[in-house]
Design a protein around this motif. Structure first.
Motif, PDB file in Angstrom:
ATOM      1  N   PHE A 154      -0.016   6.117  -4.620  1.00  0.00           N
ATOM      2  CA  PHE A 154       0.142   4.791  -5.219  1.00  0.00           C
ATOM      3  C   PHE A 154      -1.155   4.453  -5.938  1.00  0.00           C
ATOM      4  O   PHE A 154      -2.236   4.665  -5.391  1.00  0.00           O
ATOM      5  N   SER A 155      -1.044   3.898  -7.119  1.00  0.00           N
ATOM      6  CA  SER A 155      -2.229   3.462  -7.856  1.00  0.00           C
ATOM      7  C   SER A 155      -2.175   1.954  -8.059  1.00  0.00           C
ATOM      8  O   SER A 155      -1.167   1.419  -8.530  1.00  0.00           O
ATOM      9  N   ARG A 156      -3.249   1.276  -7.644  1.00  0.00           N
ATOM     10  CA  ARG A 156      -3.404  -0.158  -7.822  1.00  0.00           C
ATOM     11  C   ARG A 156      -2.234  -0.947  -7.236  1.00  0.00           C
ATOM     12  O   ARG A 156      -1.733  -1.879  -7.830  1.00  0.00           O
ATOM     13  N   PHE A 157      -1.811  -0.536  -6.052  1.00  0.00           N
ATOM     14  CA  PHE A 157      -0.872  -1.347  -5.286  1.00  0.00           C
ATOM     15  C   PHE A 157      -1.651  -2.487  -4.639  1.00  0.00           C
ATOM     16  O   PHE A 157      -2.874  -2.449  -4.555  1.00  0.00           O
ATOM     17  N   GLY A 158      -0.932  -3.494  -4.140  1.00  0.00           N
ATOM     18  CA  GLY A 158      -1.600  -4.691  -3.660  1.00  0.00           C
ATOM     19  C   GLY A 158      -1.745  -4.779  -2.154  1.00  0.00           C
ATOM     20  O   GLY A 158      -0.946  -4.239  -1.396  1.00  0.00           O
ATOM     21  N   MET A 159      -2.795  -5.498  -1.737  1.00  0.00           N
ATOM     22  CA  MET A 159      -2.921  -5.986  -0.373  1.00  0.00           C
ATOM     23  C   MET A 159      -2.602  -7.476  -0.419  1.00  0.00           C
ATOM     24  O   MET A 159      -3.107  -8.196  -1.287  1.00  0.00           O
ATOM     25  N   TYR A 160      -1.779  -7.931   0.520  1.00  0.00           N
ATOM     26  CA  TYR A 160      -1.244  -9.290   0.455  1.00  0.00           C
ATOM     27  C   TYR A 160      -1.549 -10.056   1.736  1.00  0.00           C
ATOM     28  O   TYR A 160      -1.441  -9.517   2.842  1.00  0.00           O
ATOM     29  N   LEU A 161      -1.904 -11.320   1.566  1.00  0.00           N
ATOM     30  CA  LEU A 161      -2.208 -12.210   2.674  1.00  0.00           C
ATOM     31  C   LEU A 161      -1.269 -13.406   2.678  1.00  0.00           C
ATOM     32  O   LEU A 161      -0.845 -13.876   1.619  1.00  0.00           O
ATOM     33  N   SER A 162      -0.995 -13.894   3.881  1.00  0.00           N
ATOM     34  CA  SER A 162      -0.258 -15.150   4.001  1.00  0.00           C
ATOM     35  C   SER A 162      -0.733 -15.900   5.232  1.00  0.00           C
ATOM     36  O   SER A 162      -1.018 -15.296   6.270  1.00  0.00           O
ATOM     37  N   SER A 163      -0.812 -17.208   5.091  1.00  0.00           N
ATOM     38  CA  SER A 163      -1.123 -18.067   6.234  1.00  0.00           C
ATOM     39  C   SER A 163       0.102 -18.835   6.692  1.00  0.00           C
ATOM     40  O   SER A 163       0.030 -19.659   7.608  1.00  0.00           O
ATOM     41  N   ASN A 164       1.240 -18.558   6.052  1.00  0.00           N
ATOM     42  CA  ASN A 164       2.486 -19.228   6.432  1.00  0.00           C
ATOM     43  C   ASN A 164       3.658 -18.451   5.848  1.00  0.00           C
ATOM     44  O   ASN A 164       4.133 -18.761   4.755  1.00  0.00           O
TER      45      ASN A 164
END
Length: 265
Positions: free
Chosen positions: A130-140
């Motif tokens: 994978f190239s430039r896939f994302g890391m994702y955050l959520s607080s809800n």
């Protein structure tokens, strides 16, 4: 500068921890990882390799990789998963990251004949899945509006006490709590490492969040071929960084490795 390798129980984890504490993060970084010895012990609990570049007695760069067991249907395979890659602050911009990755990877492929995978910063000169896939955050995390069924469950096999295992009738998810400094604020993130479900992966992610929301400030997940940006956004996640999934293997790997599902932060 000399290159040296430590294996498994020979790895001086306390020295690794001190090097990371001194060099991994900068005060200007918006997110600073708080490293701890328990994580490093778990990371190397099934074996590992530490590559070190030193100048005299002083370490100037390190690359740590651990051995993990992954499974797809009835197929199990041990892989090296990359961990901390760190260069001392006074030796930045000298090409040491590329060198330590190249030499440590060559050693593993020659001595262990095992594939090396792992999510890392963009810019390392290695083949990528994978190239430039994302890391994702959520607080809800929001309840899913529709279902996305898991079609290719490649997952981590781990029975250690370090990871927390969330289970329901449809499967399980593995996560650990990571302390960080986020824009000057101390936070605890639940890092979703791997999961297996015969049902909807979005529902599994939501259920994990409901189980940790009182103890953690945020939950972190990695985009892969199954977890798409639009689905993660629907659940209330926001992309905060990018990664490449690197692959370096001495042998041809099965196609199901496209659904790699072992992520550490």
């Amino acid at each position: 500068m000399d290159f040296k390798v430590f294996e498994s129980k020979e790895i001086p984890l306390e020295q690794v921890l001190l090097f990371l504490q001194d060099n991994y993060s900068s005060p200007s970084d918006s997110v600073q990882v708080i490293h701890n010895l328990d994580y490093l012990k778990w990371f190397c609990s099934n074996g590992g390799v530490l590559g070190v570049i030193s100048q005299g007695e002083e370490w100037v760069a390190l690359f740590l990789l651990g051995i993990f067991l992954v499974r797809y249907e009835n197929c199990q395979l041990s892989v090296f998963n990359s961990g901390p890659l760190c260069v001392s602050k006074k030796n930045l911009f000298k090409g040491l990251s590329q060198r330590i990755v190249k030499e440590t990877s060559a050693y593993i492929k020659e001595q262990h004949k095992m594939p090396i995978l792992g999510a890392g910063v963009t810019g390392i000169q290695k083949p990528t899945l994978f190239s430039r896939f994302g890391m994702y955050l959520s607080s809800n995390v929001s309840p899913p509006k529709n279902s996305c069924f898991s079609s290719s469950n490649l997952f981590l096999c781990d029975d250690s006490s370090f990871l927390t295992k969330f289970e329901n009738k449809n499967g399980f998810a593995l996560y650990y709590n990571q302390e960080v400094m986020n824009n000057g604020r101390s936070e605890k993130w639940a890092v979703l490492v791997s999961y297996y479900t015969v049902n909807c992966w979005k529902r599994m992610t939501y259920d994990v969040w409901r189980s940790v929301e009182k103890q953690c400030d945020r939950i972190l997940v990695f985009e892969n071929l199954e977890r798409k940006d639009e689905d993660l956004t629907e659940l209330g996640f926001e992309k905060f960084s990018c990664y490449n999934l690197y692959l370096d293997s001495p042998t041809h790997l099965p196609r199901f490795f496209l659904y790699y599902n072992l992520f550490l932060y």
